[in-house]
Design a protein around this motif. Sequence first.
Motif, PDB file in Angstrom:
ATOM      1  N   THR A  60       0.857  -1.100  -0.024  1.00 17.74           N
ATOM      2  CA  THR A  60      -0.042  -0.109  -0.003  1.00 17.74           C
ATOM      3  C   THR A  60       0.856   1.348   0.038  1.00 17.74           C
ATOM      4  N   ASN A  61       1.720   1.393   1.142  1.00 12.85           N
ATOM      5  CA  ASN A  61       2.387   2.573   1.220  1.00 12.85           C
ATOM      6  C   ASN A  61       3.631   2.892   0.065  1.00 12.85           C
ATOM      7  N   VAL A  62       3.907   1.690  -0.451  1.00 13.78           N
ATOM      8  CA  VAL A  62       5.103   2.042  -1.551  1.00 13.78           C
ATOM      9  C   VAL A  62       4.695   1.683  -2.755  1.00 13.78           C
ATOM     10  N   ARG A  63       4.097   0.307  -3.065  1.00  8.31           N
ATOM     11  CA  ARG A  63       3.850   0.083  -4.447  1.00  8.31           C
ATOM     12  C   ARG A  63       2.524   0.859  -4.975  1.00  8.31           C
ATOM     13  N   VAL A 121       0.605  15.002  -0.569  1.00  7.59           N
ATOM     14  CA  VAL A 121       0.513  13.798   0.034  1.00  7.59           C
ATOM     15  C   VAL A 121       0.731  13.767   1.402  1.00  7.59           C
ATOM     16  N   VAL A 122       0.201  12.732   1.959  1.00  6.07           N
ATOM     17  CA  VAL A 122       0.409  12.750   3.500  1.00  6.07           C
ATOM     18  C   VAL A 122       1.612  11.585   3.926  1.00  6.07           C
ATOM     19  N   THR A 123       2.571  12.036   4.245  1.00  2.00           N
ATOM     20  CA  THR A 123       3.605  10.949   4.877  1.00  2.00           C
ATOM     21  C   THR A 123       3.444  10.880   6.572  1.00  2.00           C
ATOM     22  N   SER A 124       4.539  11.189   6.999  1.00  2.36           N
ATOM     23  CA  SER A 124       4.427  10.970   8.357  1.00  2.36           C
ATOM     24  C   SER A 124       5.950  11.259   9.301  1.00  2.36           C
ATOM     25  N   ALA A 181       8.308  -1.562   8.833  1.00  2.00           N
ATOM     26  CA  ALA A 181       8.153  -1.324   7.332  1.00  2.00           C
ATOM     27  C   ALA A 181       7.330  -0.161   7.276  1.00  2.00           C
ATOM     28  N   TYR A 182       6.536   0.209   8.177  1.00  2.00           N
ATOM     29  CA  TYR A 182       5.718   1.504   8.189  1.00  2.00           C
ATOM     30  C   TYR A 182       6.569   2.842   8.307  1.00  2.00           C
ATOM     31  N   ASN A 183       7.655   2.787   9.014  1.00  2.00           N
ATOM     32  CA  ASN A 183       8.524   3.972   8.913  1.00  2.00           C
ATOM     33  C   ASN A 183       9.310   3.850   7.899  1.00  2.00           C
ATOM     34  N   ALA A 184       9.695   2.781   7.395  1.00  5.08           N
ATOM     35  CA  ALA A 184      10.734   2.715   6.264  1.00  5.08           C
ATOM     36  C   ALA A 184       9.739   3.149   5.067  1.00  5.08           C
ATOM     37  N   SER A 185       8.542   2.827   4.976  1.00  8.44           N
ATOM     38  CA  SER A 185       7.657   3.084   3.853  1.00  8.44           C
ATOM     39  C   SER A 185       7.402   4.606   3.757  1.00  8.44           C
ATOM     40  N   LYS A 186       7.224   5.270   4.932  1.00  3.21           N
ATOM     41  CA  LYS A 186       7.071   6.638   5.146  1.00  3.21           C
ATOM     42  C   LYS A 186       8.577   7.544   4.637  1.00  3.21           C
ATOM     43  N   ILE A 202       8.890  10.505   1.824  1.00  4.55           N
ATOM     44  CA  ILE A 202       9.474  11.498   1.907  1.00  4.55           C
ATOM     45  C   ILE A 202      10.411  12.024   0.765  1.00  4.55           C
ATOM     46  N   ASN A 203      11.237  10.731   0.533  1.00  2.89           N
ATOM     47  CA  ASN A 203      12.313  10.906  -0.388  1.00  2.89           C
ATOM     48  C   ASN A 203      11.750  11.173  -1.982  1.00  2.89           C
ATOM     49  N   TYR A 204      10.612  10.424  -2.172  1.00  6.17           N
ATOM     50  CA  TYR A 204      10.135  10.193  -3.447  1.00  6.17           C
ATOM     51  C   TYR A 204       9.359  11.784  -3.805  1.00  6.17           C
ATOM     52  N   VAL A 205       8.825  12.266  -2.686  1.00 14.47           N
ATOM     53  CA  VAL A 205       8.311  13.654  -2.908  1.00 14.47           C
ATOM     54  C   VAL A 205       9.077  14.537  -3.329  1.00 14.47           C
TER      55      VAL A 205
END
Length: 238
Positions: A103-106, A129-132, A144-149, A153-156
Amino acid sequence: MKQAVVIGATSGIGRSLALKLVAAGWRVGVVGRREALLRELKERYPTAFSYAAVDIAQPAACLNALSDLVERMGGMHLCVVCAGTGELNPSLDFTLEEPSILTNVRGWTAVVDWAYNYFEGRGGGDLAVVTSIGGLRGSASAPAYNASKAYQINYVEGLCQRSVQSASNVRIMEIRPGLVDTAMAKGSGLFWVMPVDRVANQALNALLKGRRLIVVTRRWLIVGWILRILPQFLYLRL
């Protein structure tokens, strides 16, 4: 009338933002997995809301549904991507990690790219976009949650760089909340958990002003600053 699409609008920040946009005079397309909750919004404000029930973890079906929704609405000026998931997983059970990755990556990447390309092809638009705050450092309890956020952040930032270099007039905005009183706030001993309505108010006001980074609520700016400067040998012992 301006038109927005809110992806992840069945609950939490996404639902609150969708309602506040409608109150501000926008027409809003709401997207999420739980059709009954989307239909409830449509029934409350029949002329203001349109909806598509779809799961971003299934990118192909999701992108088709998004394109159809925007066509039905007659266009899109703002896209807000709120969809996300995460679980506490101290035992490193991959079955708990996988939904965050899907969900958070793909899925997240698929819908963000879709929105960016839509706006770029039309000469501009706003993508939020909502990150964290959790994306600033790793987490032993929810890796996984923190890594996906962190990925988000970097993608944005990469999309912001692309927009500036290409002069595409696509404005990228990041909403970076701390702990919010939603189902996503898990665990004991949580502090500074903010009401959803307050977070959405601050986020919307900043969005309409076009701010690049929106940390909500403002007190979480302090936490973010501390997390960034805290030496690793101290952070690992927290």
